[in-house]
Write a protein that holds these residues in place. Structure first.
Motif, mmCIF file in Angstrom:
data_model
loop_
_atom_site.group_PDB
_atom_site.id
_atom_site.type_symbol
_atom_site.label_atom_id
_atom_site.label_comp_id
_atom_site.label_asym_id
_atom_site.label_seq_id
_atom_site.Cartn_x
_atom_site.Cartn_y
_atom_site.Cartn_z
ATOM 1 N N VAL A 168 0.849 -1.196 0.000
ATOM 2 C CA VAL A 168 0.000 0.000 0.000
ATOM 3 C C VAL A 168 0.879 1.239 0.000
ATOM 4 O O VAL A 168 0.674 2.170 -0.791
ATOM 5 C CB VAL A 168 -0.940 0.003 1.227
ATOM 6 C CG1 VAL A 168 -1.699 1.320 1.304
ATOM 7 C CG2 VAL A 168 -1.913 -1.171 1.152
ATOM 8 N N ASN A 187 2.558 1.971 -3.385
ATOM 9 C CA ASN A 187 1.659 2.418 -4.445
ATOM 10 C C ASN A 187 0.836 3.636 -4.093
ATOM 11 O O ASN A 187 0.169 4.210 -4.959
ATOM 12 C CB ASN A 187 0.761 1.259 -4.879
ATOM 13 C CG ASN A 187 1.554 0.272 -5.706
ATOM 14 O OD1 ASN A 187 2.042 0.617 -6.767
ATOM 15 N ND2 ASN A 187 1.729 -0.933 -5.186
ATOM 16 N N ALA A 188 0.853 4.038 -2.820
ATOM 17 C CA ALA A 188 0.160 5.256 -2.422
ATOM 18 C C ALA A 188 1.114 6.444 -2.515
ATOM 19 O O ALA A 188 0.696 7.582 -2.397
ATOM 20 C CB ALA A 188 -0.377 5.120 -1.002
ATOM 21 N N ASP A 189 2.368 6.172 -2.761
ATOM 22 C CA ASP A 189 3.333 7.263 -2.895
ATOM 23 C C ASP A 189 2.916 8.176 -4.020
ATOM 24 O O ASP A 189 2.800 7.764 -5.170
ATOM 25 C CB ASP A 189 4.723 6.690 -3.227
ATOM 26 C CG ASP A 189 5.626 6.757 -2.015
ATOM 27 O OD1 ASP A 189 5.111 7.079 -0.934
ATOM 28 O OD2 ASP A 189 6.823 6.489 -2.160
ATOM 29 N N TYR A 190 2.669 9.404 -3.707
ATOM 30 C CA TYR A 190 2.190 10.395 -4.692
ATOM 31 C C TYR A 190 3.138 10.471 -5.867
ATOM 32 O O TYR A 190 4.277 10.730 -5.755
ATOM 33 C CB TYR A 190 2.089 11.756 -4.017
ATOM 34 C CG TYR A 190 1.371 12.756 -4.836
ATOM 35 C CD1 TYR A 190 1.701 12.964 -6.168
ATOM 36 C CD2 TYR A 190 0.328 13.484 -4.286
ATOM 37 C CE1 TYR A 190 1.009 13.889 -6.915
ATOM 38 C CE2 TYR A 190 -0.347 14.405 -5.027
ATOM 39 C CZ TYR A 190 -0.001 14.614 -6.349
ATOM 40 O OH TYR A 190 -0.682 15.542 -7.071
ATOM 41 N N SER A 191 2.814 10.559 -6.956
ATOM 42 C CA SER A 191 2.934 9.932 -8.264
ATOM 43 C C SER A 191 4.168 9.086 -8.569
ATOM 44 O O SER A 191 5.223 9.610 -8.878
ATOM 45 C CB SER A 191 2.724 10.943 -9.371
ATOM 46 O OG SER A 191 1.365 11.090 -9.648
ATOM 47 N N THR A 192 3.959 7.814 -8.445
ATOM 48 C CA THR A 192 4.987 6.848 -8.829
ATOM 49 C C THR A 192 4.856 6.613 -10.321
ATOM 50 O O THR A 192 3.764 6.513 -10.827
ATOM 51 C CB THR A 192 4.786 5.522 -8.088
ATOM 52 O OG1 THR A 192 3.443 5.127 -8.218
ATOM 53 C CG2 THR A 192 5.140 5.675 -6.643
#
Lengths: 407, 407
Positions: A399, A402-407
């Motif tokens: 999570v 993938n929640a890292d602001y824009s990967t």
């Protein structure tokens, strides 16, 4: 004649590999790679079945069709998927192919492009084109070169993924080398002709594009098409098999089985490496579904379990909550009688005759699930068909990646 | 004549509610609840379409069939799902019904059982039976009683879920009250006759079981069948609509539309409360899929997005990574041309004509997604059909709740 997985340096002849840092990845790591076949190679490919496909998938498919399956250069970038970029994305991809064709002195259509990375951001075509002279200068035939290629195509991967096999044909070695990337958005569903799983397979066998295709499809079905990390099928998934012919050995009936085995070995190893390096993965789970009426139904049950957040989170804590397995099988859409189902975790029988197994030992099941890797076997009791499917747990780390602001 | 959502105390007449602590939940909270209709009620129900169904679903279905849709007592426990418990589970369920029938002086088949909680653990039948005298003593008609019922059926829910509507029919009030539970394993797929979403709807309208069924199905399709938290369809999902007739008003053409609207209002409110209280949820997302060829295809696209871990994790950080939305739509299995698709996040146009919208403003999209609740609208550009689907983000908190060793 026999095949073996070989840790040694032997690589297929007829290929060169290279990679450079072109400034596409924010990390500044290697991000443009080339595999070059000076005398060309025959090719077969499979691509994602997603309705939305990236520009390089569209272009690569068109190129293989127009050349009848000939490739001189594979041009891969990581950091930008060149997907959902419209006609400008196609134009950008064509420009990189044109520049590579000039650089590698081949016809335009013999360049096979691949991209992986973020979707929907304009493609940094100038960076790729500008990197070509340096990639050409970096090309070489050694394992180090092949590994640079394998490293450059990585995105959220934490490990390089390579596998090798050698077939001894009457004293002549035929080599197979594969490089792959993929750690998220991994649920490949490759169809004849369709990856952000990218897999490149190189052999120095001599084989026609048609026979390469014939060998590639079953190997892909049992490996890359039988794995899932998150159930998200990418717009860019591609598996490309290239045969340079440089071993002087032809693919014929005599070595067909050995080649099929070697291909299965390499694809299986790469598929396993992809799951093992899946985003946030702490447990690798083999789902062995037996007793189905058809292979397709066995796979449908496996996928329902592999994509169930409740099953996957239970695995992350080694929780033998087998009711979630049964519930997921139950909503898979496959008809079965729960009273005929058996469920095993490792060698523990946990469910049979419609109820928790009499000898169910929760502590032992928890222990079995504490291993990094184990098998869950489910027999549906309906028929003779089976499938093996490789998947993983779902963790807070997945999570957070993938929640890292824009990967 | 009109309907309105009413915060006031008015409840349907002809029902009593009560709940007690029977020691089934590890927390020691309320866990056995009864809704009692002293003069009986007509009933319609929908149950999970999971192949694996819990004992109370099997028994409840059989009871409604044998009585032609009559219910005197609804007996619910939380903490144990009585699922995958085989014939002993069925026998245990029957024993609780028999005990309840004696206690509430009705025929055996007029007891409707429900269970929610862990799967595969033997059912604590003695605790339920022993609790019945206390539940009977606790029964009452006040809002406080109805709320005790709503609280007792909770498992991982953090909030009680209730909704009310009143229809004024020529000066007579007809009441509708609903109570629901559900926070995980939420992707109801209810079919005529199939929850661990449990929903109980009570009205004092007079209506036959057949006409109740006719009204229930469309209301459920647009509410509970159009929500998903994690894509896991439970073995116990049940929606039960009971009509006591105590208002003296009959369901006829004159009030059909008002009743349908009131039912939709209450079901919609409960469905929203379920998503809003979903395990670990920090964002509630409405997916508005337009321009599909059929309603079913619109829903298929909505479900692919609602079940995509990559979409759901991006929502958790308000990341306007719309490429993941497009990729999920692309693998949904629905055919469409990406060049005709438009995507809006809140009132921001983010994708059109095959590329990122010219005016795409990442900061503004991030801002829109920072709200607890917002809408993502996707027009497929293929037809006139549409669907509205309610879902939520995937957070580390969801993982931690479900990875907790045996919930």
């Amino acid at each position: 004649m026999g095949e073996q997985q070989q840790q040694s340096a032997a690589l297929p002849r007829g290929f060169q590999w290279g990679a450079v840092k072109a400034g596409i990845k924010a990390s500044g790591n290697l991000d443009v790679a080339v595999a070059y076949a000076p005398r060309g190679a025959n090719a077969a490919a499979m691509y994602t079945k997603n309705q939305v496909v990236a520009a390089p998938v569209t272009v690569g498919r068109r190129h293989l069709a127009s050349t009848g399956g000939r490739v001189t250069a594979v041009l891969v970038n990581a950091g930008n998927a060149n997907c959902a970029t419209g006609q400008p994305g196609i134009d950008a991809c064509l420009r990189t192919c044109k520049a590579a064709a000039e650089r590698f002195r081949c016809i335009f259509d013999e360049v096979f492009p691949s991209s992986t990375g973020i979707i929907g951001v304009p493609f940094p075509v100038d960076k790729v084109v500008a990197a070509l002279p340096a990639v050409q200068a970096a090309l070489g035939e050694t394992p180090d070169h092949a590994e640079l290629f394998a490293k450059a195509i990585m995105t959220t991967d934490t490990k390089m993924k390579v596998a090798r096999a050698v077939i001894d044909v009457d004293g002549t070695d035929v080599h197979l080398f594969g490089a792959a990337k993929g750690a998220g958005m991994i649920h490949p569903q490759l169809g004849p002709p369709h990856a952000t799983m990218l897999v490149y397979l190189f052999t120095d066998l001599a084989a026609s594009p048609a026979s390469l295709r014939e060998f590639l499809q079953p190997a892909v079905e049992r490996s890359f098409n039988s794995i899932s990390i998150d159930g998200d099928t990418s717009t860019n998934d591609t598996v490309l098999l290239l045969a340079s012919g440089a071993s002087g050995v032809s693919l014929d009936d005599r070595i067909g089985e050995a080649f099929a085995n070697a291909l299965e070995l390499v694809c299986g190893s790469l598929a396993h490496q992809i799951i093992d390096d899946g985003e946030g993965v702490t447990h690798v789970v083999t789902l062995q579904i037996n007793g189905a009426e058809t292979y397709e139904e066995a796979k449908q049950v496996a996928k329902a379990i592999a994509h169930s957040p409740l099953c996957k989170t239970a695995w992350s804590s080694a929780d033998p909550n087998w009711g979630r397995l049964l519930a997921a099988a139950g909503y898979s859409g496959v008809a079965f009688d729960p009273n005929r189902v058996t469920i095993r975790i490792g060698d523990q029988l946990v469910f049979e005759n419609g109820v928790r197994a009499a000898l169910f030992n929760e502590a032992a099941a928890h222990e079995a699930m504490s291993a990094r890797e184990y098998t869950i076997a489910i027999d549906l009791g309906e028929g003779e068909a089976a499938c093996t499917f490789l998947t993983c747990d779902l963790t807070a780390e997945y999570v957070s990646i993938n929640a890292d602001y824009s990967t």
